[in-house]
Enzyme design. Structure first.
Site, PDB file in Angstrom:
ATOM      1  N   HIS A  45       7.952  -7.688  -3.940  1.00  0.00           N
ATOM      2  CA  HIS A  45       6.618  -8.055  -4.450  1.00  0.00           C
ATOM      3  C   HIS A  45       6.663  -9.396  -5.194  1.00  0.00           C
ATOM      4  O   HIS A  45       7.014  -9.423  -6.381  1.00  0.00           O
ATOM      5  CB  HIS A  45       6.096  -6.966  -5.384  1.00  0.00           C
ATOM      6  CG  HIS A  45       5.698  -5.724  -4.650  1.00  0.00           C
ATOM      7  ND1 HIS A  45       4.429  -5.537  -4.142  1.00  0.00           N
ATOM      8  CD2 HIS A  45       6.404  -4.634  -4.285  1.00  0.00           C
ATOM      9  CE1 HIS A  45       4.365  -4.376  -3.521  1.00  0.00           C
ATOM     10  NE2 HIS A  45       5.560  -3.808  -3.589  1.00  0.00           N
ATOM     11  N   ASP A  47     -19.987 -11.011 -19.890  1.00  0.00           N
ATOM     12  CA  ASP A  47     -20.317 -11.282 -18.489  1.00  0.00           C
ATOM     13  C   ASP A  47     -21.761 -11.764 -18.318  1.00  0.00           C
ATOM     14  O   ASP A  47     -22.014 -12.765 -17.652  1.00  0.00           O
ATOM     15  CB  ASP A  47     -20.081 -10.036 -17.622  1.00  0.00           C
ATOM     16  CG  ASP A  47     -18.719  -9.430 -17.884  1.00  0.00           C
ATOM     17  OD1 ASP A  47     -17.812 -10.207 -18.239  1.00  0.00           O
ATOM     18  OD2 ASP A  47     -18.573  -8.205 -17.755  1.00  0.00           O
ATOM     19  N   CYS A  71       5.364  -6.044   1.475  1.00  0.00           N
ATOM     20  CA  CYS A  71       5.731  -4.627   1.463  1.00  0.00           C
ATOM     21  C   CYS A  71       5.074  -3.874   2.629  1.00  0.00           C
ATOM     22  O   CYS A  71       5.458  -4.063   3.767  1.00  0.00           O
ATOM     23  CB  CYS A  71       5.382  -4.024   0.098  1.00  0.00           C
ATOM     24  SG  CYS A  71       6.237  -2.479  -0.203  1.00  0.00           S
ATOM     25  N   TYR A  72       4.055  -3.061   2.391  1.00  0.00           N
ATOM     26  CA  TYR A  72       3.383  -2.374   3.498  1.00  0.00           C
ATOM     27  C   TYR A  72       2.885  -3.407   4.521  1.00  0.00           C
ATOM     28  O   TYR A  72       2.935  -3.172   5.734  1.00  0.00           O
ATOM     29  CB  TYR A  72       2.204  -1.551   2.979  1.00  0.00           C
ATOM     30  CG  TYR A  72       1.466  -0.772   4.056  1.00  0.00           C
ATOM     31  CD1 TYR A  72       1.911   0.472   4.475  1.00  0.00           C
ATOM     32  CD2 TYR A  72       0.329  -1.300   4.666  1.00  0.00           C
ATOM     33  CE1 TYR A  72       1.257   1.185   5.467  1.00  0.00           C
ATOM     34  CE2 TYR A  72      -0.343  -0.601   5.659  1.00  0.00           C
ATOM     35  CZ  TYR A  72       0.125   0.642   6.052  1.00  0.00           C
ATOM     36  OH  TYR A  72      -0.529   1.342   7.040  1.00  0.00           O
ATOM     37  N   LYS A 119     -12.299 -10.203 -15.800  1.00  0.00           N
ATOM     38  CA  LYS A 119     -12.928 -10.561 -17.074  1.00  0.00           C
ATOM     39  C   LYS A 119     -12.322 -11.822 -17.694  1.00  0.00           C
ATOM     40  O   LYS A 119     -13.042 -12.671 -18.179  1.00  0.00           O
ATOM     41  CB  LYS A 119     -12.838  -9.397 -18.047  1.00  0.00           C
ATOM     42  CG  LYS A 119     -13.857  -9.501 -19.157  1.00  0.00           C
ATOM     43  CD  LYS A 119     -14.000  -8.227 -19.939  1.00  0.00           C
ATOM     44  CE  LYS A 119     -15.342  -8.158 -20.622  1.00  0.00           C
ATOM     45  NZ  LYS A 119     -16.385  -7.537 -19.828  1.00  0.00           N
ATOM     46  N   GLU A 128       4.263 -11.040  -6.285  1.00  0.00           N
ATOM     47  CA  GLU A 128       3.143 -11.166  -7.229  1.00  0.00           C
ATOM     48  C   GLU A 128       3.445 -10.620  -8.628  1.00  0.00           C
ATOM     49  O   GLU A 128       2.729 -10.913  -9.574  1.00  0.00           O
ATOM     50  CB  GLU A 128       1.884 -10.495  -6.657  1.00  0.00           C
ATOM     51  CG  GLU A 128       1.922  -8.971  -6.546  1.00  0.00           C
ATOM     52  CD  GLU A 128       2.609  -8.444  -5.279  1.00  0.00           C
ATOM     53  OE1 GLU A 128       3.422  -9.179  -4.702  1.00  0.00           O
ATOM     54  OE2 GLU A 128       2.357  -7.297  -4.896  1.00  0.00           O
ATOM     55  N   GLY A 130       0.836  -1.197   0.000  1.00  0.00           N
ATOM     56  CA  GLY A 130       0.000   0.000   0.000  1.00  0.00           C
ATOM     57  C   GLY A 130       0.864   1.238   0.000  1.00  0.00           C
ATOM     58  O   GLY A 130       2.047   1.170   0.340  1.00  0.00           O
TER      59      GLY A 130
END
Ligand code: XMP
Length: 512
Positions: free
Chosen positions: A170, A228, A83-84, A368, A172, A56
């Site tokens: 990170h 969708d 991280c944060y 999506k 990710e 964050g």
């Protein structure tokens, strides 16, 4: 519905929170994002297998920075702070964070100093990706440092007994070598997940949940022909068959033949769709309206009105199904709060809260492309799944200025040619969206030996990952030439074609 096994991600406002969620799902474990202040009591009740604290932009010492209740660390559930998230673990549990540390962005070499399940099957040095201002200067009591980088001597900490971990980098993002492996190690080796979550699992689970919720009542679902709502209708049809009432409201602002094609597509899928021809009322209300926001509001409100009128005709309708996706939800729940309103997006997701139905929104946590994967697992064709997005207010936001039936017809003809030529050039599936815009200006031209004074068509052809940013497509000149020549020759009322070469930002994809 949450499966028994899932990872909870608490969002502290990182731009990568969504990425963490999808990586975990890609690893075969369901994951769910909640805001940072999701109550600890609630977490104890829903029993995630593990908790990830996202990164964050704030500083843990900052007034009003997002925090967690320290009880979170006493639940006995494994925690990974990123991280944060790492800094918060340290701050809450008695470590020290340096507010004035040197900022660090980009790649760094992580030296792994102690064996750990988190680093299972990894080399002792990997490249990781950093993006932080504050840094740890002291690990909290009970924690040990297990890896470091040159600028972050306390880069990864662990409390093995409590299974609490924190990483400064990170995992990710793709720039972190073996980042996915690190997340998988957390999920499988530390949280002891079994895995197996995939599209088929999701479908089975949702079908069970929808049946249990709906029982013998009816569910209404407005379909638009978009990905969708189509995937949603097919899922509901599998779950409750006849108790699904699918309606298609034709607002008169669709592309040529679109209404008929959509009804036909659903017929092929074995789903009966009630076709509501409401074009007249939409067009009447749009008469003399020029302001884009006003247009959007009128269309949104009229849609709701028509929808409610139609719903009254059916008995036993207790539920309304919506294809709401995670990006639609995030703006109201993110730590950063709702983003500035650029446009009022109107689609089925814009129904008012006072609506009398209970909501069914199976895709609330998904993106999506995940919905596309579910559609594929449900047997939908690529042709359906790869359709370009089409805005709820339809061609009304592509006829700049006042919308009239004549202008809509001009635009439909130009749009048809553009799509036909994009398909002929085998480019349709490589493009996020291609459409024509009718400008409210006329320009002088010469046709035969006659002067002409007619409308201008702008072509908008873009690539995008998620519609949030976009780049214009470098269409081959010969394709552009063909499109332009055909539009000017075949569409009455147009004598000039221009190509929009603006990225988003600063422009948006649609012109209004
Ligand atoms: P903008 O114009 O905001 O569009 O860059 C981003 C994406 O969203 C689509 N769009 C809409 N979709 N209802 C929708 O369902 C709307 O009101 C709406 N307005 C824009 C747009 O086509 C693009 O793909």
């Amino acid at each position: 519905m949450r499966p028994n096994e899932f990872i909870l991600i608490l969002d502290f406002g990182s731009q990568y929170t969504q990425l963490i969620a999808r990586r975990i799902r890609e690893a075969g474990v369901y994951s769910e994002i909640q805001p940072f202040n999701f109550p600890v009591d609630e977490i104890a009740k829903i029993k995630p297998k593990g908790i990830i604290l996202s990164g964050g932009p704030a500083s843990v010492y900052e007034n009003g920075s997002p925090q967690v209740d320290v009880k979170l660390f006493q639940l006995g559930i494994p925690v990974l702070g990123i991280c944060y998230g790492l800094q918060l673990i340290a701050y809450k549990l008695g470590g020290e964070v340096d507010r004035f540390a040197k900022r660090e962005y980009g790649k760094a070499i992580l030296k792994i100093e102690k064996d750990d399940d988190l680093f299972y099957d990894l080399n002792s040095e990997i490249t990781v990706w950093m993006s932080h201002g504050d840094a740890l200067v002291k690990a909290p009591p009970g924690f040990e440092v297990i890896a470091q980088t040159e600028n972050s001597p306390i880069c990864v900490i662990r409390n093995r007994e409590k299974k609490i971990y924190g990483v400064q980098f990170h995992p990710e993002v793709v720039h972190t070598e073996k980042g996915f492996e690190i997340l998988k190690n957390f999920v499988y080796r530390i949280c002891q997940c079994q895995g197996g979550w995939n599209a088929e699992f999701f479908i089975e689970n949702e079908i069970k949940e929808i049946r249990e919720t709906v029982k013998d009542k009816k569910v209404m679902c407005a379909v638009s022909g978009g990905v969708d709502s189509t995937v949603l209708a097919v899922l509901l049809n599998r779950a409750i068959g006849e108790n699904l009432i699918a309606i298609y409201i034709d607002n008169g602002l669709m592309r040529r033949n679109e209404g008929k094609e959509i009804v036909e597509m659903f017929k092929q899928l074995g789903i009966k769709v009630y076709y509501i021809d409401a074009g007249e009322i939409f067009l009447k209300r749009l008469c003399n309206v020029i302001d884009p926001e006003e247009k959007r509001k009128i269309i949104g409100h009229t849609f709701i009105e028509v929808f409610e009128q139609e719903a009254e005709k059916f008995k036993d309708v207790e539920f309304l199904a919506q294809g709401t996706l995670y990006p639609d939800v995030i703006e109201s729940t993110s730590y950063r709060g709702p983003s500035a309103k650029i446009k009022t997006h109107h689609n089925v997701g814009g129904l008012p809260e006072k609506i009398r139905f209970k909501l069914i929104e199976p895709f609330r946590e998904l993106f999506k492309d995940e919905v596309r994967r579910i559609g594929k697992a449900l047997g939908l064709s690529d042709e359906i799944l790869n359709r370009h997005p089409f805005p709820g207010p339809g061609l009304a936001v592509r006829v700049i200025g006042e919308v009239t039936p004549e202008k809509l017809e001009i635009l439909r003809s130009a749009d048809e040619i553009l799509i036909e030529e994009i398909r002929n050039a085998n480019l349709y599936d490589k493009i996020w969206q291609a459409f024509a815009v009718l400008l409210p200006v006329r320009s002088v031209g010469v046709m035969g030996d006659e002067r002409s004074y007619e409308y201008v068509i702008a072509l908008r052809v873009v690539t995008s990952q998620d519609g949030m940013t976009a780049d214009w497509v470098r269409l081959p000149y010969d394709v552009l030439e063909k499109i332009s020549a055909r539009i000017v020759n075949e569409v009455n009322g147009v004598n000039r074609v221009v190509y929009d070469i603006t990225t988003k930002p600063p422009a948006t994809i649609e012109w209004e």
